[in-house]
Every structure is written in structure tokens, then in C-alpha cells.
Design a protein around this motif. Structure first.
Motif, PDB file in Angstrom:
ATOM      1  N   GLU A  39       0.911  -1.312   0.023  1.00 49.67           N
ATOM      2  CA  GLU A  39      -0.042   0.056  -0.167  1.00 49.67           C
ATOM      3  C   GLU A  39       0.899   1.177  -0.022  1.00 49.67           C
ATOM      4  O   GLU A  39       0.555   2.289  -0.647  1.00 49.67           O
ATOM      5  N   ARG A  42       2.127   2.306  -3.561  1.00 48.72           N
ATOM      6  CA  ARG A  42       1.284   2.501  -4.583  1.00 48.72           C
ATOM      7  C   ARG A  42       1.475   4.086  -5.274  1.00 48.72           C
ATOM      8  O   ARG A  42       1.500   4.888  -4.329  1.00 48.72           O
ATOM      9  N   SER A  46      -3.199   5.784  -8.393  1.00 45.50           N
ATOM     10  CA  SER A  46      -3.818   4.752  -8.092  1.00 45.50           C
ATOM     11  C   SER A  46      -4.461   4.919  -6.760  1.00 45.50           C
ATOM     12  O   SER A  46      -5.649   4.465  -6.548  1.00 45.50           O
ATOM     13  N   TRP A  49      -7.826   7.321  -7.086  1.00 45.82           N
ATOM     14  CA  TRP A  49      -8.951   7.005  -7.549  1.00 45.82           C
ATOM     15  C   TRP A  49      -9.722   5.577  -6.848  1.00 45.82           C
ATOM     16  O   TRP A  49     -10.783   5.382  -6.817  1.00 45.82           O
ATOM     17  N   SER A  50      -8.624   4.900  -6.302  1.00 42.80           N
ATOM     18  CA  SER A  50      -9.254   3.586  -5.660  1.00 42.80           C
ATOM     19  C   SER A  50     -10.022   4.155  -4.118  1.00 42.80           C
ATOM     20  O   SER A  50     -11.018   3.638  -4.065  1.00 42.80           O
ATOM     21  N   SER A  51      -9.530   5.184  -3.683  1.00 45.73           N
ATOM     22  CA  SER A  51     -10.293   5.572  -2.363  1.00 45.73           C
ATOM     23  C   SER A  51     -11.341   6.369  -2.959  1.00 45.73           C
ATOM     24  O   SER A  51     -12.587   6.364  -1.967  1.00 45.73           O
ATOM     25  N   ARG A  97     -11.002  -4.873  -2.900  1.00 47.64           N
ATOM     26  CA  ARG A  97      -9.630  -4.107  -2.875  1.00 47.64           C
ATOM     27  C   ARG A  97      -9.627  -2.781  -2.836  1.00 47.64           C
ATOM     28  O   ARG A  97      -8.381  -2.362  -3.255  1.00 47.64           O
ATOM     29  N   LEU A  98     -10.468  -2.156  -2.632  1.00 50.98           N
ATOM     30  CA  LEU A  98     -10.531  -0.553  -2.911  1.00 50.98           C
ATOM     31  C   LEU A  98      -9.958   0.017  -1.416  1.00 50.98           C
ATOM     32  O   LEU A  98     -10.098  -0.388  -0.335  1.00 50.98           O
ATOM     33  N   GLN A  99      -9.485   1.380  -1.595  1.00 49.34           N
ATOM     34  CA  GLN A  99      -8.759   1.739  -0.440  1.00 49.34           C
ATOM     35  C   GLN A  99      -9.542   2.571   0.457  1.00 49.34           C
ATOM     36  O   GLN A  99     -10.423   3.469   0.310  1.00 49.34           O
TER      37      GLN A  99
END
Length: 275
Positions: A39, A42, A46, A49-51, A97-99
Motif C-alpha cells: 500500500e 502505490r 492509483s 482513484w481507488s479511495s 480491494r478498494l482503499q
């Protein structure tokens, strides 16, 4: 009586015993450390947008809870049944597996505790800032869409607002204190999932339902409710920031980082190398 088994049979017995045994705390710690290191490495885009996606998707918790609230009669047990909707957003976010602040951010603390350094602390601060910002923007956007985008029926929206108004029953200090166990429980998910196989759905469901039915406060899930109240005209931006998000954030950090991460590290720090 002498053990008449062959060496091959003894080896097979040991292998079967190893397969049936739960992994040691040291092994689980190593797996979580690897997650945390990944993590921290990253890229910014990345992480953001994941969070941001996680902030959007956590709205599923409020949508389902609101729908259940709408269809349930006014009884003493209706709230506990409506709380069954709370895990849905977490299931999408965590299994996808999103933040999510308090889950991934707590995991990332362990590598820094293992090898303290200024570089590690800066990397952790970077991760926290990006994930929290993305989560808040995503939650605000999803709440705005729910309030003004006509993406659900008027009846469901009214029920979602009714569910969200429970936040108004808490003083900021109460929110802070009720956010501590929520942070502790959410942070434990990564540890438990690393110690078990094939039960991620039920782990996430059980822990997040426990948070909701116990009245604990999670900063991201709660932010979707707070922002919905804001866009609906029930509260001010000041209340969102200082009446809920700020206290919930602090409580989640205390519970997820201050308690869980430190305790997870303390139980194995004498068994793992630091170099």
C-alpha cells in the motif's frame, strides 16, 4: 507401546497437522506487513482513484439500510434489521480491494512500526492524506447524487435521510468515543482475513454489522450519511466537518492505529527481525 509407524507415515501426520493448524501470529503479522508495504508503494493516482471509488461505493450501505427501513414496520426490532444493510458497502469496498480509511491505513502502520524512519512516516502520512481525501470526495459525490439525482425512489430517499438523522443524536465527544471501537474492529479485518481462508464475506459482514447494530461510528460510512443530510438541507457544512467527520476520524485513528496496530505489533515484535 512402541510407535510402529514408518517415517513416511509420521511425515504425513506432521504435514496433515500443519495443514489443519491455524497460522501463527508471526506468520499472520508477516502477511499483513507485506500488504502494508504494498500500500505504501502505490502511486498517488492509483491511491486516489481507488479511495474515491471506495467513497462512492460505501453509499451502498446507506441505500440498502434506507430501503430496509422503508419496508419495515415501526417496531422495537426494526432498527436491528435495517442495520443488516450496513455491511453491503463494506463488502463491495473491502472484498473489491478498494482503499478504505481505517482498513488499509491501519495495515500500512505496521511496516512503519517495524522499521521506524522519517521516510516511512512521510510515506504513511501521504497514504493517509490521499485515502482520506479520496474517501471524503467520493462519499460527498455519492450523497449528492442520492439527494438530487433521482437515482432512487422518493420513499427510499426519505428513509435514507431518516436513517442518517441518527447521527444528530450524538454530541461530538460521543461520536469520538463511539468511533474508537469501530476503528479497532475495521482494522482487525485485514488481520483476521490473513489468518483464515475462504471466509472473507462472512468476516466483513459480521464485523461491520456489529459496528452498525452497536451504534459505533465509522468515518467514511458515516460521512455518506452526514453529506446526505448536508445536501438535503438538514445540517451545515460546519456540522459535517466538526460535528461528525472530525470526531469520527480521530476516534477511528485511535482505535485502528493507536490500539489495533500497536497491539498487533507488540505481540510479535520480539519474534520478528527489524532489519
Amino acid at each position: 507401546m512402541a510407535d510402529e509407524r514408518t517415517n513416511d507415515e509420521k511425515t504425513e501426520d506432521r504435514q496433515e497437522a500443519d495443514e489443519r493448524s491455524a497460522p501463527s501470529a508471526r506468520v499472520v503479522y508477516g502477511a499483513v506487513i507485506e500488504q502494508g508495504e504494498d500500500e505504501l508503494k502505490r502511486p498517488v493516482a492509483s491511491l486516489f482513484w481507488s479511495s474515491f471509488a471506495a467513497g462512492l461505493m460505501i453509499m451502498a450501505s446507506l441505500w440498502v439500510s434506507g430501503a430496509l427501513h422503508h419496508y419495515l414496520p415501526e417496531t422495537s426490532w426494526a432498527g436491528a434489521v435495517a442495520d443488516l444493510g450496513y455491511p453491503f458497502g463494506f463488502l463491495i469496498v473491502i472484498l473489491g480491494r478498494l482503499q478504505l480509511f481505517t482498513e488499509h491505513t491501519a495495515v500500512a502502520v505496521l511496516p512503519v512500526l517495524r522499521k521506524p524512519s522519517g521516510r516511512g512516516a512521510r510515506g504513511l502520512a501521504r497514504l493517509w492524506a490521499i485515502v482520506f481525501l479520496g474517501n471524503m470526495l467520493g462519499a460527498a459525490a455519492a450523497a449528492g447524487l442520492a439527494a438530487h439525482g433521482h437515482v432512487q425512489s422518493t420513499e427510499t430517499l426519505d428513509a435514507m435521510v431518516a436513517v442518517s438523522r441518527r447521527l444528530l443524536d450524538r454530541a461530538p465527544l460521543e461520536t469520538l468515543m463511539q468511533a474508537i471501537p469501530a476503528g479497532l474492529l475495521i482494522a482487525s479485518i485485514a488481520w483476521i482475513r490473513s489468518a483464515t481462508e475462504g471466509s472473507g464475506f462472512w468476516i466483513v459482514f459480521a464485523i461491520t454489522y456489529a459496528i452498525s447494530v452497536s451504534g459505533f461510528a465509522h468515518v467514511v460510512a458515516g460521512a455518506s450519511e452526514a453529506f446526505l443530510l448536508l445536501w438535503h438541507g438538514d445540517v451545515s457544512a460546519r456540522w459535517v466537518a466538526f460535528g461528525f467527520v472530525g470526531p469520527a476520524l480521530l476516534g477511528n485513528i485511535i482505535g485502528g492505529t493507536g490500539l489495533f496496530a500497536l497491539l498487533a505489533h507488540a505481540q510479535v515484535k520480539e519474534e520478528v527481525p527489524t532489519a
